[in-house]
Design a protein around this motif. Structure first.
Motif, PDB file in Angstrom:
ATOM      1  N   THR A 164       0.831  -1.205   0.000  1.00  0.00           N
ATOM      2  CA  THR A 164       0.000   0.000   0.000  1.00  0.00           C
ATOM      3  C   THR A 164       0.866   1.256   0.000  1.00  0.00           C
ATOM      4  O   THR A 164       1.749   1.425   0.841  1.00  0.00           O
ATOM      5  CB  THR A 164      -0.922   0.017   1.228  1.00  0.00           C
ATOM      6  OG1 THR A 164      -1.784  -1.134   1.185  1.00  0.00           O
ATOM      7  CG2 THR A 164      -1.786   1.279   1.243  1.00  0.00           C
ATOM      8  N   LYS A 165       0.584   2.133  -0.965  1.00  0.00           N
ATOM      9  CA  LYS A 165       1.327   3.385  -1.105  1.00  0.00           C
ATOM     10  C   LYS A 165       0.453   4.610  -0.821  1.00  0.00           C
ATOM     11  O   LYS A 165       0.948   5.625  -0.327  1.00  0.00           O
ATOM     12  CB  LYS A 165       1.899   3.490  -2.524  1.00  0.00           C
ATOM     13  CG  LYS A 165       2.866   2.378  -2.900  1.00  0.00           C
ATOM     14  CD  LYS A 165       4.151   2.467  -2.105  1.00  0.00           C
ATOM     15  CE  LYS A 165       5.178   1.467  -2.603  1.00  0.00           C
ATOM     16  NZ  LYS A 165       6.466   1.566  -1.870  1.00  0.00           N
ATOM     17  N   GLN A 166      -0.819   4.532  -1.185  1.00  0.00           N
ATOM     18  CA  GLN A 166      -1.759   5.631  -0.935  1.00  0.00           C
ATOM     19  C   GLN A 166      -2.992   5.059  -0.250  1.00  0.00           C
ATOM     20  O   GLN A 166      -3.483   3.991  -0.638  1.00  0.00           O
ATOM     21  CB  GLN A 166      -2.174   6.309  -2.237  1.00  0.00           C
ATOM     22  CG  GLN A 166      -1.069   7.104  -2.919  1.00  0.00           C
ATOM     23  CD  GLN A 166      -1.587   7.809  -4.158  1.00  0.00           C
ATOM     24  OE1 GLN A 166      -1.761   7.182  -5.186  1.00  0.00           O
ATOM     25  NE2 GLN A 166      -1.814   9.115  -4.063  1.00  0.00           N
ATOM     26  N   GLU A 167      -3.501   5.778   0.734  1.00  0.00           N
ATOM     27  CA  GLU A 167      -4.695   5.338   1.453  1.00  0.00           C
ATOM     28  C   GLU A 167      -5.372   6.554   2.058  1.00  0.00           C
ATOM     29  O   GLU A 167      -4.759   7.293   2.823  1.00  0.00           O
ATOM     30  CB  GLU A 167      -4.325   4.326   2.528  1.00  0.00           C
ATOM     31  CG  GLU A 167      -5.515   3.652   3.189  1.00  0.00           C
ATOM     32  CD  GLU A 167      -5.101   2.495   4.085  1.00  0.00           C
ATOM     33  OE1 GLU A 167      -5.976   1.677   4.405  1.00  0.00           O
ATOM     34  OE2 GLU A 167      -3.909   2.416   4.451  1.00  0.00           O
ATOM     35  N   ALA A 168      -6.638   6.769   1.693  1.00  0.00           N
ATOM     36  CA  ALA A 168      -7.373   7.926   2.196  1.00  0.00           C
ATOM     37  C   ALA A 168      -8.865   7.631   2.080  1.00  0.00           C
ATOM     38  O   ALA A 168      -9.272   6.506   1.763  1.00  0.00           O
ATOM     39  CB  ALA A 168      -7.002   9.179   1.407  1.00  0.00           C
ATOM     40  N   ASP A 169      -9.667   8.637   2.354  1.00  0.00           N
ATOM     41  CA  ASP A 169     -11.116   8.539   2.201  1.00  0.00           C
ATOM     42  C   ASP A 169     -11.576   9.656   1.278  1.00  0.00           C
ATOM     43  O   ASP A 169     -11.030  10.769   1.320  1.00  0.00           O
ATOM     44  CB  ASP A 169     -11.823   8.654   3.551  1.00  0.00           C
ATOM     45  CG  ASP A 169     -13.282   8.219   3.469  1.00  0.00           C
ATOM     46  OD1 ASP A 169     -14.115   8.993   2.921  1.00  0.00           O
ATOM     47  OD2 ASP A 169     -13.608   7.118   3.939  1.00  0.00           O
ATOM     48  N   LEU A 170     -12.563   9.377   0.448  1.00  0.00           N
ATOM     49  CA  LEU A 170     -13.074  10.389  -0.474  1.00  0.00           C
ATOM     50  C   LEU A 170     -13.604  11.624   0.250  1.00  0.00           C
ATOM     51  O   LEU A 170     -13.658  12.709  -0.337  1.00  0.00           O
ATOM     52  CB  LEU A 170     -14.171   9.792  -1.363  1.00  0.00           C
ATOM     53  CG  LEU A 170     -13.762   8.646  -2.287  1.00  0.00           C
ATOM     54  CD1 LEU A 170     -14.981   8.111  -3.037  1.00  0.00           C
ATOM     55  CD2 LEU A 170     -12.672   9.093  -3.267  1.00  0.00           C
TER      56      LEU A 170
END
Length: 231
Positions: A164-170
């Motif tokens: 995992t390199k990017q992880e966020a919420d809309l």
């Protein structure tokens, strides 16, 4: 009507549950639309208004395809994005009517020649060579808004070779989908067939030949792109 040579085919994307495809007219992209990404790019999200750049429609890459490592870069980056597919024309659209223009949503990857983009930025020049190059817009199948609803929250992640390199919420978007549509429509006429790539979370980084990049958003078809050797 005749032409001096045959017109190129219209770029298009598959639609989940439909045999017909979505013809693509233009691709608008929102710059620095997650606060953490704005900060990692050296900007202040609390003061910067939204800004936009474009990619050509024929930069689209279908899901599960290989993208050759592009020329003139040594710093080729991934950027996970929610893509909005516009299904109705609109000019000067108020925010509370903006979702009426949305046909559906898809997962995208705003591939970037970061070194060329940053060089252009430092010189006050357009970003085209860093952003609008050949095969720079992998996008997965479109899900109709009638089927999945309008996405304002949900996980957005990107992995490279399973890491995992990017992880966020809309819901971390600085300018949400309604606002982005409204703002664009006050400057240019949105048309059915336009796509909007809504910005990327923090964690952007390099891709090299052999990498397998997967972008996922809750409720949408994941996007897989393999990076091939330089052409």
């Amino acid at each position: 009507m005749s032409f001096v040579f045959a017109p190129l085919p219209t770029p298009s994307l598959p639609i989940v549950g439909e045999e017909d495809r979505f013809p693509v007219r233009r691709i608008f992209c929102v710059g620095r639309n997650y606060a953490a990404h704005a900060r990692e790019m050296g900007k202040d999200p609390d003061r910067d208004p939204p800004f936009f750049f474009t990619k050509p429609a024929d930069a689209i890459v279908q899901n599960d395809e290989t993208v050759a490592y592009p020329p003139e870069t040594g710093n080729f980056h991934y950027e996970a994005e929610l893509v909005v597919a516009i299904g109705r024309d609109g000019v000067n659209v108020p925010k509370d009517a903006a979702l009426d223009l949305v046909y559906g949503y898809a997962v995208g990857n705003d591939l970037t020649r970061r070194d060329l983009q940053l060089e252009a930025r430092e010189k006050g020049r357009p970003w085209d060579w860093g952003k609008a190059f050949d095969r720079s817009a992998p996008i997965a199948a479109i899900h109709k808004a009638a089927d999945v609803g309008h996405l304002s929250t949900g996980s957005i992640t990107l992995t490279v070779n399973g890491e995992t390199k990017q992880e966020a919420d809309l819901n971390e978007l600085i300018w949400d989908v309604q606002e982005v549509i409204s703002i664009i429509s006050h400057s240019v006429a949105l048309k059915a067939g336009d796509l909007i790539m809504t910005g990327t979370p923090a964690g952007v980084g390099k891709l090299v030949p052999g990498d397998v990049c997967v972008v996922s958003i809750d409720g949408l078809t994941p996007l897989t792109t393999t990076i091939g050797p330089a052409a």
